[in-house]
Design a protein around this motif. Structure first.
Motif, PDB file in Angstrom:
ATOM      1  N   ASP A 140      35.969  41.744  30.410  1.00 18.55           N
ATOM      2  CA  ASP A 140      37.361  42.183  30.520  1.00 18.55           C
ATOM      3  C   ASP A 140      38.266  40.963  30.637  1.00 18.55           C
ATOM      4  OD1 ASP A 140      39.787  43.329  31.013  1.00 18.55           O
ATOM      5  OD2 ASP A 140      39.154  44.480  32.771  1.00 18.55           O
ATOM      6  N   ALA A 141      38.864  40.567  29.516  1.00 14.95           N
ATOM      7  CA  ALA A 141      39.731  39.387  29.518  1.00 14.95           C
ATOM      8  C   ALA A 141      40.981  39.591  30.361  1.00 14.95           C
ATOM      9  CB  ALA A 141      40.127  39.036  28.083  1.00 14.95           C
ATOM     10  N   GLY A 142      41.397  40.840  30.521  1.00 16.20           N
ATOM     11  CA  GLY A 142      42.667  41.122  31.181  1.00 16.20           C
ATOM     12  C   GLY A 142      42.717  40.755  32.644  1.00 16.20           C
ATOM     13  N   VAL A 143      41.568  40.663  33.316  1.00 13.12           N
ATOM     14  CA  VAL A 143      41.592  40.398  34.755  1.00 13.12           C
ATOM     15  C   VAL A 143      41.374  38.935  35.098  1.00 13.12           C
ATOM     16  CG1 VAL A 143      40.724  42.724  35.214  1.00 13.12           C
ATOM     17  CG2 VAL A 143      39.107  40.803  35.137  1.00 13.12           C
ATOM     18  N   LEU A 144      40.956  38.122  34.134  1.00 16.75           N
ATOM     19  CA  LEU A 144      40.456  36.796  34.482  1.00 16.75           C
ATOM     20  C   LEU A 144      41.534  35.876  35.036  1.00 16.75           C
ATOM     21  CD1 LEU A 144      37.873  36.100  31.623  1.00 16.75           C
ATOM     22  CD2 LEU A 144      37.514  37.122  33.887  1.00 16.75           C
ATOM     23  N   HIS A 145      42.743  35.915  34.476  1.00 24.09           N
ATOM     24  CA  HIS A 145      43.807  35.064  35.013  1.00 24.09           C
ATOM     25  C   HIS A 145      44.131  35.455  36.458  1.00 24.09           C
ATOM     26  CE1 HIS A 145      44.981  32.489  31.678  1.00 24.09           C
ATOM     27  NE2 HIS A 145      44.793  33.515  30.868  1.00 24.09           N
ATOM     28  N   GLY A 146      44.154  36.757  36.718  1.00 23.53           N
ATOM     29  CA  GLY A 146      44.390  37.212  38.080  1.00 23.53           C
ATOM     30  C   GLY A 146      43.278  36.819  39.026  1.00 23.53           C
ATOM     31  N   VAL A 147      42.053  36.801  38.526  1.00 26.24           N
ATOM     32  CA  VAL A 147      40.905  36.422  39.356  1.00 26.24           C
ATOM     33  C   VAL A 147      41.015  34.960  39.786  1.00 26.24           C
ATOM     34  CG1 VAL A 147      38.424  35.969  39.301  1.00 26.24           C
ATOM     35  CG2 VAL A 147      39.304  38.159  38.484  1.00 26.24           C
ATOM     36  N   VAL A 148      41.251  34.050  38.833  1.00 24.60           N
ATOM     37  CA  VAL A 148      41.308  32.634  39.214  1.00 24.60           C
ATOM     38  C   VAL A 148      42.519  32.356  40.099  1.00 24.60           C
ATOM     39  CG1 VAL A 148      39.982  31.831  37.223  1.00 24.60           C
ATOM     40  CG2 VAL A 148      42.480  31.939  37.066  1.00 24.60           C
ATOM     41  N   ALA A 149      43.628  33.053  39.861  1.00 24.18           N
ATOM     42  CA  ALA A 149      44.804  32.877  40.716  1.00 24.18           C
ATOM     43  C   ALA A 149      44.519  33.352  42.130  1.00 24.18           C
ATOM     44  CB  ALA A 149      46.000  33.623  40.130  1.00 24.18           C
ATOM     45  N   HIS A 150      43.813  34.474  42.250  1.00 25.40           N
ATOM     46  CA  HIS A 150      43.473  35.007  43.570  1.00 25.40           C
ATOM     47  C   HIS A 150      42.549  34.059  44.322  1.00 25.40           C
ATOM     48  CE1 HIS A 150      42.327  37.933  46.650  1.00 25.40           C
ATOM     49  NE2 HIS A 150      41.073  37.570  46.428  1.00 25.40           N
ATOM     50  N   VAL A 151      41.546  33.529  43.630  1.00 20.85           N
ATOM     51  CA  VAL A 151      40.608  32.617  44.292  1.00 20.85           C
ATOM     52  C   VAL A 151      41.319  31.332  44.689  1.00 20.85           C
ATOM     53  CG1 VAL A 151      38.470  31.309  44.013  1.00 20.85           C
ATOM     54  CG2 VAL A 151      38.618  33.638  43.119  1.00 20.85           C
ATOM     55  N   LEU A 152      42.158  30.796  43.817  1.00 24.46           N
ATOM     56  CA  LEU A 152      42.882  29.560  44.149  1.00 24.46           C
ATOM     57  C   LEU A 152      43.807  29.761  45.339  1.00 24.46           C
ATOM     58  CD1 LEU A 152      43.485  26.617  43.346  1.00 24.46           C
ATOM     59  CD2 LEU A 152      45.344  27.504  41.907  1.00 24.46           C
ATOM     60  N   ALA A 153      44.392  30.944  45.474  1.00 16.85           N
ATOM     61  CA  ALA A 153      45.321  31.224  46.571  1.00 16.85           C
ATOM     62  C   ALA A 153      44.635  31.180  47.928  1.00 16.85           C
ATOM     63  CB  ALA A 153      45.983  32.588  46.360  1.00 16.85           C
ATOM     64  N   ALA A 154      43.294  31.206  47.939  1.00 13.81           N
ATOM     65  CA  ALA A 154      42.568  31.120  49.205  1.00 13.81           C
ATOM     66  C   ALA A 154      42.658  29.730  49.821  1.00 13.81           C
ATOM     67  CB  ALA A 154      41.103  31.509  48.994  1.00 13.81           C
ATOM     68  N   VAL A 155      43.147  28.750  49.050  1.00 16.01           N
ATOM     69  CA  VAL A 155      43.274  27.368  49.537  1.00 16.01           C
ATOM     70  C   VAL A 155      44.751  27.022  49.589  1.00 16.01           C
ATOM     71  CG1 VAL A 155      42.611  24.966  49.193  1.00 16.01           C
ATOM     72  CG2 VAL A 155      41.069  26.798  48.456  1.00 16.01           C
TER      73      VAL A 155
END
Length: 347
Positions: free
Chosen positions: A125-140
Motif C-alpha cells: 500500500d503506497a498510500g500509507v508509507l509517507h505517513g508511516v515514516v513521518a509518524h516514526v520520525l515524529a517520535a524523535v
C-alpha cells in the motif's frame, strides 16, 4: 521467509524486517534520511533508538489506526543510525566510519550525503508509507528530514527485478540463512544481528543508454536484456563465466561490462544483499529528467561496498550513465526478540 503480497510480515526477530524478509521485497518504498539537532551521547542515541523502535512497531502492529487505517498489511519499517550516532555509542562499532567520496560523486550535493537516521518503510500500500515514516520520525523531537525518496519495484520473485534500464538486477546475492550469515549479518558484539546499509540514489541517463544498439547495451551490462542470461551462456541465475573467450580470443563478458566489474571475485569482498527500487521525480518543464535507481544494499562491513564501488568507478562502462545524487551509510541495528527496546544491546 516467503510472504504473499499484502501478507503480514513479522516485525520482531534477530534481524529487523525489510531486508531478508519478506524474501520478495514489497512493491513500494519510502526511504527517509534525517538528522538530529545536537551532538548526542551514548545514552541519547539509545533513547532515540528506543523511541523509533516503539513507534515503528506500533504502526507495523496496526495499533496506530490513524496511520494505517486499513491495517498494516505487509508493511515493514527498518531503522538505522548514521556514523555520527554509531561513534557516539562506540567508535569501534561497525558503521562508525562514513562512506568515502567516490570518483562518481562529483555532482553529489553535500546536503544529500550522510545523515543521522534511516527510516525505510516498505509495503504493498503506497498510500500509507509517507505517513508511516513521518509518524516514526515524529517520535524523535527535533529530528529534521534531510532527504527522502519514493520508489517502486516491478514484478518478480525474490531479489531479481528489472532495473530502469530494462535489465535484470539483484541476481548475484546471498541466498539462504548460511550465505546471509556469512555475508550480511554482523557476527558478534553489541551490533550482532545487525548489518551495514548503503543507500545510493542514482540518476540514470536512460535515453542515452537506450540510444545505443542492443548489442552494445548487452555488452555494457554483460547480460542479455531479453532473459537476463550471461553473455557467457546459461540461464538467468547461472554463474557468469569470466574466463570464457571467443574464437578470436576476446572475453565473452567484456572487460568493462558491469557483470565483470561488479563480480565479487575481483574485490575479494563478501556478497551484498540488494533491494533496489526505481524512482521518477517531477522536474520543471525543460529541465533534465530525474529518473533512476534507489540502490539499497546490506553487508556485514562497509568495506564490501567501498571496494566494489571503487572498482565500478575504475572499470565499469555502466557508470558513465549513472550519477549519484544522494548517498549515505547506516548501521541497521539488531532486531527485537523480546520486549526489550530496539537498541538495548548497546546499553
Amino acid at each position: 521467509m516467503t510472504s504473499a503480497p499484502g501478507e503480514r510480515v513479522a516485525a520482531r526477530g534477530i534481524h529487523q524486517a525489510g531486508m531478508d524478509r519478506p524474501s520478495t521485497p514489497q512493491k513500494n518504498a519510502v526511504v527517509l534520511v534525517a538528522d538530529l539537532p545536537s551532538e548526542p551521547d551514548s545514552a541519547a542515541v539509545q533513547d532515540v533508538l528506543h523511541a523509533l523502535g516503539d513507534a515503528a512497531e506500533r504502526v507495523t502492529d496496526g495499533i496506530e489506526i490513524t496511520v494505517v487505517p486499513d491495517g498494516p498489511g505487509d508493511l515493514t519499517v527498518t531503522i538505522g543510525i548514521g556514523p555520527r550516532l554509531v561513534a557516539a555509542l562506540d567508535p569501534s562499532l561497525p558503521g562508525a566510519q562514513a562512506l568515502p567520496t567516490f570518483a562518481s560523486d562529483a555532482a553529489l550535493d553535500p546536503q544529500l550525503s550522510g545523515g543521522d537516521l534511516l527510516i525505510a518503510a516498505y509495503g504493498s500500500d503506497a498510500g500509507v508509507l509517507h505517513g508511516v515514516v513521518a509518524h516514526v520520525l515524529a517520535a524523535v523531537p527535533g529530528a529534521t528530514r534531510r532527504w527522502s525518496q519514493t520508489g517502486v519495484r516491478g514484478a518478480g520473485d525474490g531479489t531479481v527485478v528489472r532495473n530502469p534500464l530494462g535489465y535484470h538486477d539483484g541476481i548475484i546475492v546471498p541466498h539462504g540463512q548460511t550465505e546471509l550469515a556469512a555475508n550480511v549479518w554482523i557476527p558478534d558484539g553489541p551490533a550482532a544481528g545487525g548489518t551495514i546499509a548503503v543507500i545510493r540514489r542514482l540518476r540514470l541517463d536512460v535515453d542515452r543508454f537506450r540510444a545505443q544498439p542492443g548489442e552494445r547495451q548487452d555488452a555494457i551490462i554483460g547480460r542479455r536484456r531479453q532473459d537476463g542470461s550471461p553473455l557467457s551462456g546459461g540461464a538467468l541465475t547461472d554463474a557468469v563465466d569470466l574466463r570464457a573467450k571467443t574464437p578470436e580470443g576476446e572475453y565473452v563478458i567484456p572487460l568493462r561490462s558491469h557483470a565483470r566489474a561488479a563480480h565479487p571475485s575481483f574485490t575479494g569482498s563478501a556478497l551484498m544483499l540488494r533491494r533496489g527500487y526505481a524512482y521518477s521525480n517531477a522536474v520543471a518543464p525543460g529541465t533534465r529528467s530525474d529518473d533512476g535507481l534507489l540502490f539499497i544494499c546490506f553487508q556485514k562491513d562497509l568495506d564490501t561496498f567501498v571496494r566494489t564501488q571503487q572498482r565500478l568507478d575504475d572499470v565499469d562502462d555502466l557508470m558513465t550513465y549513472a550519477t549519484a545524487t544522494a548517498s549515505a551509510s547506516f548501521l541497521v541495528v539488531p532486531g527485537r526478540t523480546t520486549d526489550d527496546p530496539l537498541g538495548s544491546s548497546f546499553a
